[in-house]
Design a protein around this motif. Structure first.
Motif, PDB file in Angstrom:
ATOM      1  N   GLU A   1      -6.718   7.198   4.399  1.00 36.70           N
ATOM      2  CA  GLU A   1      -7.778   6.296   4.846  1.00 36.70           C
ATOM      3  C   GLU A   1      -8.047   6.480   6.328  1.00 36.70           C
ATOM      4  O   GLU A   1      -9.193   6.600   6.757  1.00 36.70           O
ATOM      5  CB  GLU A   1      -7.359   4.844   4.600  1.00 36.70           C
ATOM      6  N   GLN A   2      -6.965   6.533   7.085  1.00 38.64           N
ATOM      7  CA  GLN A   2      -7.143   6.643   8.527  1.00 38.64           C
ATOM      8  C   GLN A   2      -7.821   7.949   8.906  1.00 38.64           C
ATOM      9  O   GLN A   2      -8.708   7.969   9.762  1.00 38.64           O
ATOM     10  CB  GLN A   2      -5.787   6.517   9.221  1.00 38.64           C
TER      11      GLN A   2
ATOM     12  N   ARG B   1       0.843  -1.170   0.000  1.00 35.41           N
ATOM     13  CA  ARG B   1       0.000   0.000   0.000  1.00 35.41           C
ATOM     14  C   ARG B   1       0.890   1.235   0.000  1.00 35.41           C
ATOM     15  O   ARG B   1       1.967   1.222   0.559  1.00 35.41           O
ATOM     16  CB  ARG B   1      -0.880   0.016   1.254  1.00 35.41           C
TER      17      ARG B   1
ATOM     18  N   ILE C   1     -14.755   4.136  -0.877  1.00 41.14           N
ATOM     19  CA  ILE C   1     -13.669   3.694  -1.742  1.00 41.14           C
ATOM     20  C   ILE C   1     -13.489   4.763  -2.811  1.00 41.14           C
ATOM     21  O   ILE C   1     -14.425   5.052  -3.556  1.00 41.14           O
ATOM     22  CB  ILE C   1     -14.003   2.332  -2.366  1.00 41.14           C
TER      23      ILE C   1
ATOM     24  N   CYS D   1      -1.744   6.939   0.938  1.00 44.29           N
ATOM     25  CA  CYS D   1      -3.121   6.469   0.872  1.00 44.29           C
ATOM     26  C   CYS D   1      -3.578   5.914   2.208  1.00 44.29           C
ATOM     27  O   CYS D   1      -4.688   6.190   2.667  1.00 44.29           O
ATOM     28  CB  CYS D   1      -3.245   5.391  -0.203  1.00 44.29           C
TER      29      CYS D   1
ATOM     30  N   ASP E   1     -14.683   2.050   7.506  1.00 46.43           N
ATOM     31  CA  ASP E   1     -13.487   1.695   6.760  1.00 46.43           C
ATOM     32  C   ASP E   1     -13.359   2.616   5.546  1.00 46.43           C
ATOM     33  O   ASP E   1     -14.316   3.272   5.151  1.00 46.43           O
ATOM     34  CB  ASP E   1     -13.596   0.244   6.270  1.00 46.43           C
ATOM     35  N   ALA E   2     -12.178   2.673   4.990  1.00 43.32           N
ATOM     36  CA  ALA E   2     -11.964   3.442   3.759  1.00 43.32           C
ATOM     37  C   ALA E   2     -10.851   2.789   2.967  1.00 43.32           C
ATOM     38  O   ALA E   2      -9.922   2.229   3.534  1.00 43.32           O
ATOM     39  CB  ALA E   2     -11.608   4.891   4.087  1.00 43.32           C
ATOM     40  N   VAL E   3     -10.975   2.844   1.664  1.00 41.23           N
ATOM     41  CA  VAL E   3      -9.921   2.328   0.791  1.00 41.23           C
ATOM     42  C   VAL E   3      -9.593   3.416  -0.217  1.00 41.23           C
ATOM     43  O   VAL E   3     -10.476   3.895  -0.930  1.00 41.23           O
ATOM     44  CB  VAL E   3     -10.370   1.063   0.044  1.00 41.23           C
ATOM     45  N   ILE E   4      -8.340   3.817  -0.243  1.00 39.50           N
ATOM     46  CA  ILE E   4      -7.924   4.870  -1.171  1.00 39.50           C
ATOM     47  C   ILE E   4      -6.880   4.310  -2.127  1.00 39.50           C
ATOM     48  O   ILE E   4      -5.913   3.683  -1.709  1.00 39.50           O
ATOM     49  CB  ILE E   4      -7.319   6.054  -0.394  1.00 39.50           C
TER      50      ILE E   4
ATOM     51  N   GLU F   1      -7.177   8.909  -4.583  1.00 40.95           N
ATOM     52  CA  GLU F   1      -6.479   9.757  -3.623  1.00 40.95           C
ATOM     53  C   GLU F   1      -6.796  11.244  -3.792  1.00 40.95           C
ATOM     54  O   GLU F   1      -7.217  11.897  -2.838  1.00 40.95           O
ATOM     55  CB  GLU F   1      -4.963   9.534  -3.742  1.00 40.95           C
TER      56      GLU F   1
ATOM     57  N   TYR G   1     -12.338  -5.637  -1.870  1.00 36.76           N
ATOM     58  CA  TYR G   1     -12.899  -5.346  -0.554  1.00 36.76           C
ATOM     59  C   TYR G   1     -14.180  -6.139  -0.303  1.00 36.76           C
ATOM     60  O   TYR G   1     -14.352  -6.775   0.735  1.00 36.76           O
ATOM     61  CB  TYR G   1     -13.180  -3.847  -0.441  1.00 36.76           C
TER      62      TYR G   1
END
Lengths: 334, 334
Positions: free
Chosen positions: A66-67, A58, A302, A62, A77-80, A305, A101
């Motif tokens: 996400e955090q 990762r 999701i 990113c 949750d997040a996904v970048i 960036e 995911y």
DNA sequence: TAGTTTGTATTACATTTGTATGACACTGGC
DNA sequence: GCCAGTGTCATACAAATGTAATACAAACTA
């Protein structure tokens, strides 16, 4: 179109190429076909999601983003993913991330109801989900379908996912917009729809994407009724839509009859669904993503960036106050 | 050797190539480096397992074989991959399958102790596991290490896995064979080893592979003490080894002093470990796999198709000899 | 039946990729 | 200082791959 023999040959070719590292020419010879055919099958295998390539790494920026998204907007949750140079790739990359995911989500949780929206990103998402057997799962479409144009429809979206997961499938067999709010209410009052809507509202997971108001939007191009223009919506502050319902920069559904004509789960009921996955990105959707974040419409985001960063900034700065600037009725900034 | 900046650049290159589909020359230009360098980084990324390619499809014959293995030998699970034309690829392909399997296992179950063996297949396995953060997990080596030759050692095996998973790591800091059974007992009686062995025996998962007695075997070539030849072992019926302990076609540990010199978890204690994953394949290991199957040493088998089929046949035919009521470990963790 | 569509085979070619070569700079050890 | 070892660059070239143009055969349509 895609029978099992075809698929099996494709899998065989893909195996020999990607796993055993044979050359296309060798495969062609071994299997007694043309190199060209092998080549095309490999392309098909990649676009259909038969083979998937993942990076075991990762990017620090990113992960960080996400955090902070999770922290600031109370997400689960997040996904970048990194923003690609070519904007057309955004849905593809988001689809990869979202597919991975969701596959993990399904494999680790017992999911009984999964509702799905509609759009290019979601199509990519489905392509990138791992096939499996989920006889207990019901995939359903959370919005009506287009009545004209475009091969990509909500019906197809739901059924292709259900197909890939060997799950049940339930359609929302209705147009996306009724002719008027009243007509919508009449339609929904019919008992054939009651059960459907109850099931939609009881989903464990909703997988949705966001539309914007540019000409890139499929909904704008193919889904809007002829008697509604984007200008009216923009004038009321609309920055994007979820499930065919348009909302403003704060994530509030705007006061336009179109929203009351939508045949879909109302946005204010979205919060009842435990996990709402929102997969969307691209510069043109920055405001729309910001609005959704601000209103807490999603529990998992999701995004790419650049868009996420800009939207985050936007939502953060205006989080306390909403200022409609004295007499500004012009279409909001681009 | 592999610092983070290096790795980050590699990830960036891999991302641009595999995800965004840029050409190597373009990436080189964009990042200001030579095409050659990009090319080499991509090779490195693939061999190091930074990128992994998976097929979303299974071959019918393999699935079938998996099911009959599970049924006939009371396994928890089995994974069969097609046998490649090139025998050298067997460990690579098994490693892909095993890595994927273990990653899923770790992601869906809370695992506190994972013991690992040693060998080419396991090295590939580790390469193909998804990186993650498992601060509560302890990876430990279940057998002593080589004292000479070969860069691939049990210490490195355990530590590279722990590294990839961001987990604790505990070595079994001893040679694989003591000079004599008595010496082994003396060594093991030392308190420094007691705790280590307790932890090894309490692992939730063991990830092991099988060695044979040919010259292909690393253990035979580099691990056997000088005073022991394979001939003696073969004369006693040995067909393979697990954790340095040689067993016969029925999976029974043979009566040779070498087995009593091994510093590793004794095979008869293996059954206490809830999940024993055995990843091995290749024609030369057919008998060894058959023996392990017959004796029920494994709860999960990962093998190539031809070998599994032959071993299955072999174990099946001679099964009547011993196999009481299968009160095997069957507790499913799902 | 004749035309049309569809998929494949054949051939050819441009691009991309893998790999080898010699030159050059940097490094650490002597 | 010299020297071997290492890694990079520039160049070149062979192999592999992607793509297009054309032709052919089977299936479908009118």
């Amino acid at each position: 179109m895609m029978n099992s023999a075809d698929n099996s040959l494709e899998a065989r070719v893909a195996w020999l190429y990607f796993m055993e590292g044979m050359t296309q020419a060798d495969i062609a010879e071994k299997l007694g076909m043309t190199r060209l055919r092998v080549n095309r099958m490999l392309v098909e295998a990649r676009t259909s999601g038969l083979v998937s390539i993942t990076l075991n790494s990762r990017f620090a920026t990113c992960v960080e983003l996400e955090q902070s998204l999770v922290r600031e907007f109370g997400l689960k949750d997040a996904v970048i993913v990194p923003t690609p140079d070519d904007p057309d790739l955004v849905p593809v990359l988001l689809g990869q991330a979202a597919g991975e995911y969701l596959s993990n989500l399904l494999e680790t949780n017992r999911v009984r109801g999964l509702g799905i929206g509609w759009g290019a990103t979601l199509r990519e998402t489905i392509r990138n989900m791992r096939a499996g057997r989920y006889p207990e799962l019901c995939v359903n479409s959370m919005m009506g379908g287009l009545t004209h144009g475009l091969e990509l429809n909500t019906f197809e979206t739901a059924s292709s996912l259900a197909n890939r997961l060997n799950a049940e499938c339930q359609y929302l067999a209705a147009p996306i917009y009724a002719g008027s709010p009243k007509s919508r209410d009449i339609i929904l009052a019919q008992d054939v729809f009651r059960e459907t809507f109850e099931r939609i509202a009881a989903n464990d997971i909703a997988v949705l994407s966001i539309g914007d108001l540019s000409l890139r939007s499929l909904l704008v191009r193919y889904g809007l009724p002829r008697d509604v223009t984007t200008d009216e919506l923009v004038a009321l502050g609309a920055v994007g839509d979820i499930l065919g319902q348009f909302y403003d920069a704060d994530g509030h559904v705007i006061d336009h009859p179109l929203n009351a004509r939508a045949i879909a789960l109302p946005l204010d009921q979205l919060s009842r669904i435990p996990t709402v996955v929102l997969a969307s990105g691209g510069k043109n959707k920055t405001q729309a993503v910001a609005g959704a974040l601000k209103a807490g419409l999603a529990s998992v985001v999701i995004c790419d960036e650049d868009t996420a960063r800009a939207a985050c900034e936007m939502a953060r700065s205006g989080k306390a106050s909403r200022r409609p600037a004295p007499s500004q009725r012009r279409r909001s900034s681009r």
